[in-house]
Enzyme design. Structure first.
Site, PDB file in Angstrom:
ATOM      1  N   HIS A 222       0.819  -0.904   0.044  1.00  0.00           N
ATOM      2  CA  HIS A 222       0.005  -0.357   0.514  1.00  0.00           C
ATOM      3  C   HIS A 222       0.967   0.954   0.368  1.00  0.00           C
ATOM      4  CE1 HIS A 222       0.829  -0.523   4.217  1.00  0.00           C
ATOM      5  NE2 HIS A 222      -0.509  -1.204   4.503  1.00  0.00           N
ATOM      6  N   ASN A 225       0.751   4.646   1.956  1.00  0.00           N
ATOM      7  CA  ASN A 225       0.113   5.061   3.266  1.00  0.00           C
ATOM      8  C   ASN A 225       0.968   4.237   4.482  1.00  0.00           C
ATOM      9  OD1 ASN A 225      -2.785   4.318   0.915  1.00  0.00           O
ATOM     10  ND2 ASN A 225      -3.016   6.259   2.922  1.00  0.00           N
ATOM     11  N   ALA A 226       0.719   4.321   5.274  1.00  0.00           N
ATOM     12  CA  ALA A 226       1.603   4.004   5.776  1.00  0.00           C
ATOM     13  C   ALA A 226       2.649   4.867   6.728  1.00  0.00           C
ATOM     14  CB  ALA A 226       1.961   2.297   6.701  1.00  0.00           C
ATOM     15  N   HIS A 257      -7.646   6.248   1.104  1.00  0.00           N
ATOM     16  CA  HIS A 257      -6.316   6.613   1.999  1.00  0.00           C
ATOM     17  C   HIS A 257      -5.144   7.393   0.459  1.00  0.00           C
ATOM     18  CE1 HIS A 257      -8.146   2.981   3.996  1.00  0.00           C
ATOM     19  NE2 HIS A 257      -6.345   2.849   4.554  1.00  0.00           N
ATOM     20  N   ASP A 279      -7.141  -4.052   1.242  1.00  0.00           N
ATOM     21  CA  ASP A 279      -6.863  -3.689   2.548  1.00  0.00           C
ATOM     22  C   ASP A 279      -7.535  -3.910   3.470  1.00  0.00           C
ATOM     23  OD1 ASP A 279      -4.987  -4.371   4.527  1.00  0.00           O
ATOM     24  OD2 ASP A 279      -4.466  -1.764   4.615  1.00  0.00           O
ATOM     25  N   GLY A 317      -7.995   4.240  10.286  1.00  0.00           N
ATOM     26  CA  GLY A 317      -7.904   2.741  10.774  1.00  0.00           C
ATOM     27  C   GLY A 317      -8.248   1.621   9.571  1.00  0.00           C
TER      28      GLY A 317
HETATM   29 ZN    ZN Z   1      -0.344  -1.725   6.097  1.00  0.00          ZN
END
Ligand code: ZN
Length: 397
Positions: A222, A225-226, A257, A279, A317
């Site tokens: 992903h 993101n993160a 996202h 996800d 989340g």
């Molecule tokens: Zn992840």
């Protein structure tokens, strides 16, 4: 639950060519594909595509793969029920994703997945392999995402080997942060063992990312993101992964996202090395509201499908939309052709994982197919029927 009728033939417009075809099925496989004159029929002509393939699903429709405090029997039944719901969404193969947790918790999750595959053939035929996302990730806020900090740690081969053993060798993907102590050696071992190694939940430097790729990492999990809310303009770990031609990337194109502009840039840069993932967490497909989860404490699911932490609404989340919705968002944001976008959720993930016989509508391949209506004006995809190994597991008239 669906009645699971055996299907012997279907008609529709093949997504790859746009041609009207008659597909004959024999048992669990596609036997023959021939041209078909749709003019003779008065029905609405639906599109035919391979069943979607999702490399990252944590849960769905209230069923959570990352359960704690549940008996083994409950876990196995949860997996079985979740597989049914995932199939109904048009995803006919996926990688159940086990996230950061304590050793025992991951051990139990792996055991449950193996037992569910051994007990139920539909589960075995739907699960491509397990995606282990964690616990060898960055512990920094942002890159860590919603993974519990107390369980994040450095990679340890013997620990992983026990999980791999108890899963029956089903762990086929591992997401890892290259900057952790021992990560590069771990990546080399995983790649040698035939596991798809992904970079993700990372705060790695440019050099650490290059070293991970040299060691055998092949995908970014992903991408975009993160990540920290703010980054040095350059270099940073997003640019480094974008510019690394040996890395494919997965993205969550759910409209929450990643900003559409970022999706467009990633699509242009990665081109045919891009795959779409949902996800999805267990709240995908649920009513809007506030829920308590083990992933990030309290989370709120908004009517738009955005799932955010109550304590910090800027942080997500997890995702709560299905892969077919991601395909339609991706088309809307990038102008990509339908057939190409579907390819990013079928043949491309299959190839990355090295799985044969799925992801293409072709004689001899598994009869894993979806029929859907596509509204070109707003890009909406409405899944009307799902066929898994020659049986209809979902239909909506
Ligand atoms: Zn992840």
């Amino acid at each position: 639950m669906s009645s699971e009728t055996v299907v012997t033939e279907i008609r529709g417009k093949l997504v790859t060519t746009g041609a009207s075809v008659l597909i004959e099925l024999e048992g669990k496989r596609i036997a023959k594909i021939s041209p078909f004159d749709h003019q003779e029929s008065n029905d609405e002509e639906l599109w035919i595509a391979p069943g979607l393939i999702d490399l990252q699903i944590n849960g769905y429709a209230g069923y959570d793969l990352n359960l704690s405090d549940s008996s083994m029997e409950e876990r196995i039944e949860t997996i079985r029920l979740m597989v049914d719901k995932v199939l109904e969404s048009g995803v006919t193969s996926f990688c159940p994703t086990i996230i950061t947790a304590g050793y025992e918790q991951i051990y139990d999750s792996m055991t449950a997945l193996r037992l569910a595959c051994e007990r139920y053939s539909v589960v075995d035929e739907t699960i491509l392999g397990i995606h282990l996302e964690g616990p060898y990730l960055s512990d920094q806020d942002g890159p860590r995402g919603a993974h519990p900090k107390e369980h994040i740690r450095d990679p340890e081969w013997t620990e992983f080997a026990k999980w791999q053993y108890v899963s029956g060798g089903r762990i086929r993907m591992v997401t890892i942060a290259p900057e952790r102590s021992g990560a590069i050696a771990m990546i080399r071992e995983l790649a040698r063992a035939g596991v798809l190694v992904c970079i993700g939940h990372t705060a790695a430097t440019h050099e650490e990312i290059a070293a991970a790729v040299d060691a055998g990492a092949r995908m970014s999990t992903h991408l975009g993101n993160a990540a920290h809310l703010q980054l040095p303009r350059h270099p940073n770990y997003i640019w480094s992964q974008l510019s690394e031609d040996r890395l494919s990337a997965s993205i969550i194109a759910d409209g929450h996202h990643l900003h559409p502009s970022v999706i467009k840039v990633i699509a242009r840069v990665k081109q045919d090395q891009l795959v779409l993932v949902s996800d999805a967490v267990h709240l995908a497909g649920m009513e809007p509201g506030i829920y308590r989860t083990h992933v990030g404490g309290e989370v709120e699911l908004l009517p738009s499908g955005r799932l955010q932490l109550v304590a910090n609404p800027l942080m997500l989340g997890g995702a709560a939309v299905s892969l077919s919705e991601c395909v339609q968002c991706f088309i809307r944001f990038t102008g990509t052709e339908l057939s190409e976008a579907i390819g990013m959720a079928t043949i491309k993930p299959a190839k990355l994982l090295g799985v044969q016989q799925i992801g293409v509508v072709e004689a001899g391949y598994w009869a894993d197919l979806i029929l859907f209506a596509w509204d070109k004006s707003d890009g909406s995809i409405s899944v009307r029927a799902v066929i898994k190994r020659g049986k209809q597991v979902y239909s909506k008239r």
